[in-house]
Design a protein around this motif. Structure first.
Motif, PDB file in Angstrom:
ATOM      1  N   VAL A 125       0.817  -1.218   0.000  1.00 40.59           N
ATOM      2  CA  VAL A 125       0.000   0.000   0.000  1.00 40.59           C
ATOM      3  C   VAL A 125       0.853   1.273   0.000  1.00 40.59           C
ATOM      4  O   VAL A 125       0.494   2.262  -0.622  1.00 40.59           O
ATOM      5  N   GLY A 134      -5.780   3.343  10.738  1.00 41.40           N
ATOM      6  CA  GLY A 134      -4.637   4.102  10.199  1.00 41.40           C
ATOM      7  C   GLY A 134      -3.599   3.257   9.483  1.00 41.40           C
ATOM      8  O   GLY A 134      -2.645   3.789   8.926  1.00 41.40           O
ATOM      9  N   GLY A 135      -3.762   1.942   9.517  1.00 40.11           N
ATOM     10  CA  GLY A 135      -2.937   1.043   8.713  1.00 40.11           C
ATOM     11  C   GLY A 135      -1.447   1.185   8.940  1.00 40.11           C
ATOM     12  O   GLY A 135      -0.943   1.045  10.060  1.00 40.11           O
ATOM     13  N   TRP A 137      -0.314   8.195   6.795  1.00 41.61           N
ATOM     14  CA  TRP A 137      -0.917   9.523   6.937  1.00 41.61           C
ATOM     15  C   TRP A 137      -0.332  10.256   8.131  1.00 41.61           C
ATOM     16  O   TRP A 137      -0.065  11.441   8.087  1.00 41.61           O
ATOM     17  N   SER A 145      -5.309  -4.670  12.215  1.00 46.06           N
ATOM     18  CA  SER A 145      -4.414  -5.596  11.522  1.00 46.06           C
ATOM     19  C   SER A 145      -2.983  -5.502  12.063  1.00 46.06           C
ATOM     20  O   SER A 145      -2.327  -4.465  11.946  1.00 46.06           O
ATOM     21  N   MET A 173      -0.553  -4.592   9.233  1.00 46.95           N
ATOM     22  CA  MET A 173      -0.503  -3.156   8.901  1.00 46.95           C
ATOM     23  C   MET A 173       0.299  -2.416   9.983  1.00 46.95           C
ATOM     24  O   MET A 173       1.131  -1.558   9.672  1.00 46.95           O
ATOM     25  N   GLY A 193      -6.481  -2.815  17.761  1.00 47.53           N
ATOM     26  CA  GLY A 193      -7.820  -3.025  18.306  1.00 47.53           C
ATOM     27  C   GLY A 193      -8.877  -2.787  17.257  1.00 47.53           C
ATOM     28  O   GLY A 193      -8.598  -2.281  16.168  1.00 47.53           O
ATOM     29  N   ASP A 194     -10.102  -3.164  17.621  1.00 48.26           N
ATOM     30  CA  ASP A 194     -11.239  -3.076  16.705  1.00 48.26           C
ATOM     31  C   ASP A 194     -11.944  -1.733  16.907  1.00 48.26           C
ATOM     32  O   ASP A 194     -12.208  -1.350  18.057  1.00 48.26           O
ATOM     33  N   ILE A 213      -9.237   7.245   6.786  1.00 49.44           N
ATOM     34  CA  ILE A 213      -8.985   7.461   5.363  1.00 49.44           C
ATOM     35  C   ILE A 213      -8.973   6.141   4.585  1.00 49.44           C
ATOM     36  O   ILE A 213      -8.484   5.122   5.078  1.00 49.44           O
ATOM     37  N   TYR A 214      -9.464   6.213   3.351  1.00 50.96           N
ATOM     38  CA  TYR A 214      -9.634   5.062   2.482  1.00 50.96           C
ATOM     39  C   TYR A 214     -10.465   3.976   3.158  1.00 50.96           C
ATOM     40  O   TYR A 214     -10.161   2.788   3.088  1.00 50.96           O
ATOM     41  N   PHE A 225     -15.146  -1.704   5.747  1.00 53.90           N
ATOM     42  CA  PHE A 225     -14.810  -3.091   6.092  1.00 53.90           C
ATOM     43  C   PHE A 225     -15.557  -3.575   7.343  1.00 53.90           C
ATOM     44  O   PHE A 225     -15.383  -4.710   7.752  1.00 53.90           O
TER      45      PHE A 225
END
Ligand SMILES: C[S@@+](CC[C@H](N)C(=O)[O-])C[C@H]1O[C@@H](n2cnc3c(N)ncnc32)[C@H](O)[C@@H]1O
Length: 279
Positions: free
Chosen positions: A17, A56-57, A61, A79, A82, A104-105, A123-124, A129
């Motif tokens: 990504v 925020g993966g 950002w 994840s 990520m 965390g979720d 973002i994105y 999901f």
């Protein structure tokens, strides 16, 4: 979506990504998002303010925003793959002292106190999901301070219909399901995703308690080519090539920013991006 399906998608995604925005279409889309954030979060917020990146993966950002804002940051993501990339990116940007990573979720952000965060960005489309999306909206509302702001992105509903008709000539049954369920399946390897019109996303946020300040479509005019979704980021689309021309990029950027929050144009967006306040 179960954990296995989630990990199977985000493990390879996490490795690629951060290269995506080398291509014209994603460069433009990222530049629009950055401009919208700058227009809605004052650049002079203090060192004690906290910006939380929800979903925020890889922290990309937060790395970019840390050059503009003096604040602290939280990258909150489900994840571990990520977040592993985020840890490296944050170390390379030398901002470890300002950034906290939380696994965390978004549906249950128990590690965070109520009324503790100044700004949430997302973002994105992490919320695309999340199948129990109301829980995530309520949690984002809970953790924000009174007067705090959330800038939340979800995949566009009308753009999904447009794309399924024009780019995929999808079967009638698929179009019908998309229309009824407000969920889209882009490919075998992509989980089914929630899609949002301006009205649906604004309404979801209002139900959680938010007041809506402004909504944008991102992008509203530029359409990606199928090559722009190449998981390895090797293929290049015609539009991505054209956007390498500086004058074209600048004019398209200007037109997007000029019209992307006009009420009659927002729903053209590939993504909806809503600015909401906990008033
Ligand atoms: C398309 S990626 C976007 C990542 C990042 N915001 C960006 O712009 O590069 C979606 C992200 O949402 C995260 N995500 C999905 N469902 C989530 C959930 N229930 N809780 C927390 N994060 C979630 C994924 O792990 C992934 O990092």
């Amino acid at each position: 979506m179960n954990k296995k399906e989630f990990d199977n998608f985000f493990k390879p995604y996490s490795k690629n990504v951060d290269n995506a925005n080398k291509h014209g279409f994603w460069k433009l889309s990222d530049a629009l998002i950055m401009q919208i954030i700058r227009d809605n979060i004052p650049v002079d917020i203090g060192e004690e303010s906290i910006i939380l990146d929800a979903g925020g993966g890889t922290g990309r950002w937060v790395c970019d925003l840390s050059k503009i804002y003096k604040s602290k940051f939280i990258v909150y993501d489900l994840s571990s793959d990520m977040l592993e990339e985020a840890e490296k990116n944050i170390k390379n940007s030398d901002i470890e002292s300002r950034v906290q990573l939380i696994e965390g979720d978004l549906k249950n952000m128990e590690k965070l106190k109520s009324d503790s965060i100044d700004y949430v960005i997302s973002i994105y489309s992490p919320i695309s999901f999340i199948y129990e999306k109301e829980k995530a909206f309520s949690e984002i509302y809970r953790i924000l301070k009174k007067g705090g702001k959330a800038i939340i992105m979800g995949h566009g509903f009308y753009n999904a219909i447009f794309s399924k008709i024009n780019n995929f000539c999808a079967e009638a049954v698929e179009l019908n399901n998309l229309d009824e369920e407000k969920m889209v399946k882009w490919g075998d390897y992509v989980p089914k995703l929630n899609v949002f019109s301006k009205e649906i996303l604004e309404n979801d946020l209002q139900k959680a308690g938010f007041s809506i300040e402004k909504t944008y479509g991102v992008p509203v005019f530029v359409q990606p080519g199928y090559e722009d979704f190449d998981p390895e980021n090797v293929k290049r689309s015609r539009i991505s090539d054209a956007l390498e021309r500086e004058d074209f990029f600048s004019k398209v950027f200007e037109l997007e920013m000029k019209y992307n929050s006009h009420s009659t144009v927002i729903n053209r967006g590939m993504n909806m991006f809503v600015v909401a306040i906990k008033s």
